[in-house]
Design a protein around this motif. Structure first.
Motif, mmCIF file in Angstrom:
data_model
loop_
_atom_site.group_PDB
_atom_site.id
_atom_site.type_symbol
_atom_site.label_atom_id
_atom_site.label_comp_id
_atom_site.label_asym_id
_atom_site.label_seq_id
_atom_site.Cartn_x
_atom_site.Cartn_y
_atom_site.Cartn_z
ATOM 1 N N GLN A 24 58.779 -0.191 32.158
ATOM 2 C CA GLN A 24 58.714 -1.649 32.049
ATOM 3 C C GLN A 24 59.493 -2.314 33.183
ATOM 4 O O GLN A 24 59.023 -3.260 33.818
ATOM 5 N N ILE A 27 57.694 -1.831 36.645
ATOM 6 C CA ILE A 27 56.532 -2.707 36.845
ATOM 7 C C ILE A 27 56.970 -4.145 37.020
ATOM 8 O O ILE A 27 56.377 -4.901 37.798
ATOM 9 N N GLU A 102 48.576 2.187 37.203
ATOM 10 C CA GLU A 102 47.631 2.322 36.088
ATOM 11 C C GLU A 102 48.111 3.379 35.097
ATOM 12 O O GLU A 102 48.020 3.200 33.881
ATOM 13 N N LEU A 105 51.039 1.902 33.136
ATOM 14 C CA LEU A 105 50.620 0.905 32.150
ATOM 15 C C LEU A 105 50.212 1.556 30.835
ATOM 16 O O LEU A 105 50.409 0.993 29.759
ATOM 17 N N ARG A 106 49.656 2.739 30.918
ATOM 18 C CA ARG A 106 49.251 3.441 29.691
ATOM 19 C C ARG A 106 50.455 3.920 28.893
ATOM 20 O O ARG A 106 50.327 4.254 27.712
ATOM 21 N N ILE A 123 52.918 -6.957 29.234
ATOM 22 C CA ILE A 123 52.871 -6.399 30.577
ATOM 23 C C ILE A 123 53.537 -7.375 31.544
ATOM 24 O O ILE A 123 53.093 -8.518 31.673
ATOM 25 N N ASP A 143 55.066 -12.476 31.715
ATOM 26 C CA ASP A 143 54.319 -11.349 31.157
ATOM 27 C C ASP A 143 53.124 -11.863 30.379
ATOM 28 O O ASP A 143 53.070 -13.022 29.969
ATOM 29 N N THR A 221 46.182 -7.990 32.390
ATOM 30 C CA THR A 221 47.034 -6.942 31.818
ATOM 31 C C THR A 221 46.937 -5.630 32.592
ATOM 32 O O THR A 221 47.708 -4.706 32.327
ATOM 33 N N HIS A 222 45.990 -5.552 33.534
ATOM 34 C CA HIS A 222 45.909 -4.393 34.429
ATOM 35 C C HIS A 222 46.392 -4.746 35.836
ATOM 36 O O HIS A 222 46.082 -4.052 36.809
#
Length: 403
Positions: A24, A27, A102, A105-106, A123, A143, A221-222
């Motif tokens: 977190q 990112i 990516e 994020l998962r 995110i 976010d 969100t991506h």
């Protein structure tokens, strides 16, 4: 931060390894840096133009680093400073870095430390958004989740009442239509540690989102970064469809004004758009030129430029150097230049279906800004001087009134 030698090759690559405690936080820093786009700093050592800083960003339980590049696009001595240099850098994501993001994020899950657990993970996106009311200020979307977003802003005397209606609008291409997500203010908190007011927004009618709205949320969100993003807050609990259409039409002005400032104007004058306050030349050391437009929208474009920059503009138009002391000629050149910008502005609006035409050049100082006027301001500086470019759309009614 280690810096390269002034004699290094233009292909210099400087790699820096940075560790973060969680996916977190990594990112959040990654998106914060990308949000800066152009970044200017002062340093005691020079770095060659074209050099690239590569940040290798690590976090626990993920061995593959997220790479983020910062290319030095300008390096020059600071006038009047001893052994000091100005570095202008542009952050950019790499293909490998995006793939690593990516994967990260998962791994981000719902934060269960709250009494009321959210249904979707948040995110950190750190996206800047314009104020659709044209206050000249803006918002930071810290976010986003599939269910809401966290806004931050810094504007004295302003508050977001509980239950107020919010519109988040975004587009990814200049010719794409704006897609709006409606929401409602659930809470607000002034005096956050970062000095901003934080506003929690819950998206409304999530089960009834259109395909375009659902796609927008997936993109955000991506970490897909939109070309334009805006926020409109209204005291009313609901916004009528006509108000949403007006927000969309007036936001075209914001997109076009930004494009003209950052491309046509900045490239022609060798200046850069800067963030934060910049001391402009005092009266008598600068020129002002204004031109109006009328039709479906009414307003004006204006440019205040230092005499040195006016001389560069006049030379560009006339083909020969113009003395700084010849202020009438400098003003004529600036007026012609602003009129050409106005023509481009009107052409682009007409391409969006908004009928407008230029007026004659306007004389004197601009009138005071009225309640509901839409304002976009771009402050610029470069080797030949500084300038402020403004676009004002007159009258927006109570929907666009700034409290």
């Amino acid at each position: 931060m280690p810096l390269a030698s002034p004699n290094a090759s233009s292909q210099t690559q400087i790699r820096l390894r940075v560790a973060y405690p969680s996916a977190q936080s990594l990112i959040a820093e990654y998106t914060s840096r990308l949000a800066r786009r152009d970044y200017v700093l002062a340093t005691r050592r020079s770095v060659p133009q074209g050099a690239v800083f590569v940040f290798e960003m690590y976090c626990p339980d993920h061995s593959v680093p997220v790479e983020l590049e910062a290319k030095v696009v300008r390096a020059r001595p600071i006038f009047g400073a001893s052994a000091a240099y100005e570095l202008a850098m542009q952050y950019r994501a790499t293909r490998e870095g995006q793939a690593a993001v990516e994967e990260l994020l998962r791994r981000i899950d719902v934060d269960r430390s709250y009494a009321k657990v959210r249904a979707h993970p948040r995110i950190p996106v750190n996206l800047t958004a314009e104020d659709a009311a044209g206050s000249g200020g803006g918002f930071l979307v810290r976010d986003v989740s599939l269910g809401g977003m966290l806004l931050a802003f810094q504007r004295g005397g302003w508050s977001a009442p509980h239950g107020a209606s919010v519109l988040l609008g975004a587009r990814f291409g200049e010719s794409d239509p704006l897609v709006f997500l409606p929401g409602t203010v659930r809470w607000s908190r002034r005096g956050a540690p970062d000095g901003h007011t934080h506003v929690g927004v819950a998206f409304t009618n999530c089960d009834a989102h259109t395909a375009a709205q659902a796609a927008l949320l997936q993109d955000l969100t991506h970490l897909h970064r939109p070309m334009q993003m805006l926020i409109h807050l209204a005291c009313a609990a609901d916004l009528p469809p006509a108000a949403i259409s007006e927000v969309a039409r007036r936001s075209d002005v914001a997109s076009i004004a930004s494009s003209i400032a950052r491309h046509e104007l900045a490239v022609a004058l060798d200046v850069s758009v800067v963030h934060g306050p910049l001391a402009l030349p005092e009266q008598g050391t600068c020129c002002l030129a204004r031109v109006g437009f009328a039709g479906d929208l009414t307003g004006e474009l204006s440019l205040v430029a230092s005499l040195e920059l006016c001389a560069a503009i006049a030379e560009r138009i006339a083909g020969d150097p113009v003395p700084i002391a010849d202020v009438p000629v400098l003003h004529d050149g600036l007026s012609e230049f602003v009129t050409s910008l106005g023509g481009s502005f009107c052409d682009r609006l007409e391409a969006q279906g908004v009928e407008v035409s230029l007026t004659e050049p306007l004389m004197g100082e601009p009138p005071p800004r009225a309640l509901g006027d839409l304002l976009h301001t771009f402050t610029m500086t470069g080797p030949r001087g500084s300038a402020v470019f403004r676009v004002v759309v007159r009258g927006g009614g109570p929907l666009f009134a700034v409290s």
